[in-house]
Design an enzyme around this catalytic site. Structure first.
Site, mmCIF file in Angstrom:
data_model
loop_
_atom_site.group_PDB
_atom_site.id
_atom_site.type_symbol
_atom_site.label_atom_id
_atom_site.label_comp_id
_atom_site.label_asym_id
_atom_site.label_seq_id
_atom_site.Cartn_x
_atom_site.Cartn_y
_atom_site.Cartn_z
ATOM 1 N N TYR A 180 0.815 -1.218 0.000
ATOM 2 C CA TYR A 180 0.000 0.000 0.000
ATOM 3 C C TYR A 180 0.849 1.269 0.000
ATOM 4 C CZ TYR A 180 -3.522 -3.462 0.989
ATOM 5 O OH TYR A 180 -4.331 -4.570 0.908
ATOM 6 N N GLY A 181 1.954 1.247 -0.795
ATOM 7 C CA GLY A 181 2.767 2.448 -0.963
ATOM 8 C C GLY A 181 2.043 3.480 -1.804
ATOM 9 N N TRP A 182 2.734 4.548 -2.127
ATOM 10 C CA TRP A 182 2.118 5.648 -2.859
ATOM 11 C C TRP A 182 1.612 5.193 -4.227
ATOM 12 C CZ3 TRP A 182 6.530 9.731 -1.915
ATOM 13 C CH2 TRP A 182 6.469 10.153 -0.585
ATOM 14 N N HIS A 239 2.988 19.823 -15.358
ATOM 15 C CA HIS A 239 4.334 20.415 -15.299
ATOM 16 C C HIS A 239 4.668 21.401 -16.405
ATOM 17 C CE1 HIS A 239 4.975 17.539 -12.161
ATOM 18 N NE2 HIS A 239 5.003 16.504 -12.975
ATOM 19 N N GLU A 259 -0.328 18.337 -11.833
ATOM 20 C CA GLU A 259 0.707 18.886 -10.973
ATOM 21 C C GLU A 259 1.311 20.084 -11.692
ATOM 22 O OE1 GLU A 259 3.484 15.765 -10.174
ATOM 23 O OE2 GLU A 259 2.356 15.021 -8.449
#
Length: 869
Positions: free
Chosen positions: A459-461, A745, A766
């Protein structure tokens, strides 16, 4: 992983002693006495491998004739090493000079195309040392395919030698004439306007062609008709090719190598070759200097063919006949049926190469024919598309898993880009399939007979993803996924959300609840047309199915999707190396276009001018514009379908990478809109690139269904002035709909919308990480450029589920006035907006215009607006 340095050193010392002892025996036993009547065919030819242990053990080291250099692989099974002999030769024996790390079980295989392999030898009791294996067969490609290692290390060969006889002589025929001078020449790139491709065939040794300083590059000449070739003369400038091939083709698409070297010397080289073709090219893979490739002259000698008409060619010049549609799909399209042996091994081999190959050139399309497949776990890496070839998803039954995880990146799934799965049924072994992806990784037309986990193991990013036209019988668990969009699907349930979960036309979707819970739910999608896909008909022929337009869509459109089938014979099947001129000639002739997996350099835009043209990419086929041209242009016509390819900006600054409709386009396409699906853009990352705008939409009535437009924030060629790009998406047309819009970006507006009646369902963004300071992004009196800008003259626009995040790594003190900017008028409406500061690396003052609370501190907590105005 490589063994400890000291242990590897000991192994090398032992191997050296053994080699010295063995060499002493040569005084009495000739090493190659068994090959007295045979020719060594492999030395110096092009070699490739499934993997390499490190940069010091490349595939080429096994065919260089030097027993002090070696190829070694990763420490995993299976692995392979192959050599391209350049032409079909008769084979009599293969010698394997193993280092200590040898194969216990391996095969010697042969192929005519580098894709379909035949076993010539097989053993499960390999002994290592120096093995000479007698074989009987013929082929162009020969490989060692290792399935079981004898040690804990990889496979390692000092030399891999193939013996036999060549298919023909190399003596130039008498009376050969220069047939290339003054003919049309094209190239993968040019250094500048003063070094064009034509300068290498003009007969003037004071003019030259030179390329960009990267690999690979090519120069080709069109002889006008199929000709007999006897020799090629290369008059190199100082910047020469160390590794290159001379290739021929009848159509400018499918190439045959007639000469290959990895030890080019430069200077003036005369190559005695045997072959025929209309097109001849130099294909360079390794430069001899830091500069590009440069030729004063490229001269082809032989007997010219008749170009008055009749031959099948790849351009419109020279009186040639029509370009043919259809054909094979190339070596990087793997097609399986339930009887195919070793499917899992082949899948594992692709994954081993592609698991962490984030910016590599390899591309793969994997197809499963209709039927049932048991015990499959296809781990899907970068630039790999996996698809069923049935008319309906349930025609291909996978009893197993289609898996994306993030072990390669320490459990972080935020860089699991550029991969896809499509058009099949999956019955997961554990009951739940894992699909832990980020951007540009669509999950389309899938029946999951169980649940779906969108997070990596541990359950990482995880951040971003897209599902369309799919049925999940169980529950979807996003867990750590920060944002996700699901369209026109059916699910049993949805367990949670982090920031931004958006649904349109999804049966079983959670109820509207933003901002707590974080669900934006629309009962239907205003318009959608699902992506074209390839299938095999009842006669075994390839077709491309184009689904019909849907309005107010909800749920899947299968089985028995309404639409139209187009046979592959009505497509020009392009392969890497083909010129944009040839592609455009095929399109102008009325063919559609399939881009098979690989890299396509274009020196002019791919021009789509005919209504209803389909352009379908396989395996993340990648188009790179050279010399600052646009990559793809679409005329202001009805119903064009663009799907499944990546546009990677070149080093010259393109005005835009994709343009739909010329500026000022005003025709209505309401009943038959153009669709752009799974078409992605990248500026930087794989190397320096630049563009003013990624996508410019000037036509009315366009559907953008899932795109990721990315100015790279990591990889090679990344920096505020290294990969400049002003805007991601610029919309000037009216009635444009975006479903699943990912844009990140860019140095000014990520999205700027000037057309009327635009709609966006789900936006993930982002802001650029790398502005050096506040002044670098000052927009008049406004601090920063909005992520999503609706121009002041727009009176009708609507958006649902839009998010923007800042992470100003170069200067965390930067303040962005707002994430969203729009005129304040009743016809311009937004629902469920959010901005987030990632760990306090910069802040937003407001969400939209001067509305909504700003971000603050380091808590990475969204600031939200549920309705505007």
């Amino acid at each position: 992983m490589a063994p400890p340095h000291s242990l590897r050193r000991q192994r090398n010392i032992v191997a050296a002693v053994v080699t010295a002892l063995f060499a002493s025996l040569l005084l009495f036993v000739p090493l190659h006495s068994a090959h007295a009547a045979d020719t060594l065919l492999s030395q110096g030819k092009t070699a490739t491998a499934s993997s390499t242990e490190n940069a010091g053990t490349p595939a080429s080291a096994a065919v260089d004739g030097n027993t002090g250099t070696r190829w070694s692989s990763a420490a995993a099974d299976p692995q392979w090493l192959q050599v391209d002999l350049g032409a079909t030769d008769n084979l009599t024996s293969v010698t394997l000079n193993w280092e200590t790390a040898y194969a216990k079980s391996f095969k010697i295989q042969v192929s005519s195309d580098g894709s379909n392999w035949t076993d010539l030898y097989s053993t499960t009791t390999g002994t290592g040392g120096n093995q000479t294996v007698a074989v009987n067969g013929s082929g162009r490609y020969v490989r060692m395919y290792g399935t079981v290692r004898a040690t804990q290390y990889g496979y390692s060969l000092w030399e891999f030698q193939v013996y036999g006889s060549t298919g023909g002589g190399t003596t130039p025929p008498s009376g050969a004439t220069l047939i290339s001078q003054g003919r049309p020449a094209t190239a993968s790139s040019t250094e500048n306007a003063g070094t064009p491709a034509s300068a290498a065939v003009d007969g003037d040794t004071g003019t030259r062609w030179s390329s960009a300083a990267s690999d690979p590059q090519w120069l080709q000449v069109d002889l006008g008709a199929t000709s007999t070739i006897s020799s090629v003369v290369l008059n190199w400038e100082t910047a020469y090719g160390k590794s290159f091939q001379i290739q021929t083709s009848n159509d400018g698409s499918t190439w045959t190598s007639i000469y290959s070297t990895t030890s080019g010397t430069g200077g003036n080289q005369t190559l005695n070759v045997t072959g025929s073709g209309r097109y001849v090219r130099l294909y360079g893979t390794a430069r001899g200097t830091q500069y590009g490739y440069s030729l004063w002259e490229f001269q082809v000698y032989g007997t010219a063919g008749d170009d008055s008409g009749g031959s099948t060619g790849g351009s419109t010049g020279g009186g040639t006949g029509p370009i043919q549609g259809g054909g094979d799909l190339g070596p990087n399209v793997k097609v399986f049926d339930p009887s195919t042996p070793n499917i899992q091994q082949q899948l594992d081999s692709i994954f081993s190469q592609q698991e962490s190959n984030q910016f590599g050139d390899a591309r793969y399309q994997v197809f499963f024919k209709p039927g049932t497949y048991n015990n499959i776990n296809d781990q899907i890496g970068f630039y790999t598309s996996v698809s069923g070839l049935g008319k309906n998803p349930d025609d291909v039954q996978i009893n197993g898993d289609m898996t994306v995880d993030a072990g390669w990146f320490n459990g972080n799934a935020t860089q699991n880009f550029w991969r896809s799965v499509e058009n099949m049924a999956i019955k997961p072994v554990s009951g739940t399939d894992r699909w832990a992806v980020a951007q540009a990784a669509p999950f389309r037309r899938i029946h999951v007979e169980g649940g779906l986990n969108l997070a990596p193991n541990g359950y990482g990013w995880a951040s971003g993803g897209y599902i369309a036209d799919s049925k999940i019988d169980g529950t979807v668990g996003p867990y750590s996924q920060q944002q996700w969009y699901t369209r026109d699907s059916s699910i049993q349930g949805w367990t949670n959300g982090v920031w931004n979960m958006v649904f349109s036309g999804v049966q079983g979707a959670p109820a509207q609840g933003f901002p707590n819970p974080v669900y934006t739910t629309l009962g239907s999608t205003p318009e959608s047309r699902d992506k074209p896909y390839m299938y095999i008909d009842s006669s075994g022929n390839y077709q491309v199915f184009v689904p019909n337009l849907r309005t107010n869509a909800s749920g899947v459109d299968w089985p028995n999707t309404p639409g139209t089938s187009i046979p592959l014979t009505q497509f020009y099947v392009a392969k890497p190396g083909v010129s944009a001129e040839t592609i455009n000639a095929a399109l102008a002739q009325g063919l559609n276009l399939v881009l098979t997996p690989g890299i396509y350099h274009v020196d002019q835009p791919i021009n789509v001018t005919r209504a209803n043209t389909v352009v379908l990419g396989l395996g993340y086929a990648t188009v790179i514009p050279d010399n600052g041209v646009d990559a793809v242009k679409v005329a202001d016509v009805d119903g064009v379908k663009l799907a499944g390819f990546l546009i990677d900006a070149g080093t010259g600054k393109s005005p835009q990478l994709l343009q739909v409709g010329a500026p000022g386009s005003n025709a209505s396409h309401a009943s038959n809109p153009t669709t752009i699906q799974d078409v992605f853009a990248r500026i930087g990352g794989a190397g320096p690139g630049q563009a003013s705008t990624a996508f410019e939409i000037n036509s009315n009535d366009v559907i953008i269904d899932h795109t990721w437009l990315w100015r790279a924030d990591h990889g090679a060629g990344v920096g505020w002035t290294t990969n400049p790009a002003d805007e991601g998406l610029k919309v000037n047309g009216n009635n444009v709909l975006a479903t699943g819009l990912f844009v990140e970006h860019f140095e000014k507006y990520d999205v700027e919308w000037a057309g009327q009646n635009g709609k966006t369902i789900f936006f993930q963004n982002e802001i650029a990480y790398d502005p050096p300071n506040q002044a670098a992004i000052q927009n008049g009196s406004t601090r920063g450029y909005a992520a999503y800008k609706v121009d002041d003259n727009v009176t009708s626009h609507e958006g649902w589920g839009l998010g923007s995040y800042c992470n100003f790594t170069a200067d965390p003190t930067i303040i962005q006035d707002h994430g969203f900017e729009a005129p304040t008028t009743a016809g311009v409406k937004f629902h469920d907006l959010l901005v987030v500061s990632l760990g306090g690396m910069g802040q937003y003052a407001h969400v939209i215009n001067n509305t909504g609370p700003g971000t603050s501190g380091t808590s990475t907590t969204p600031s939200t607006v549920t309705s505007y105005p």
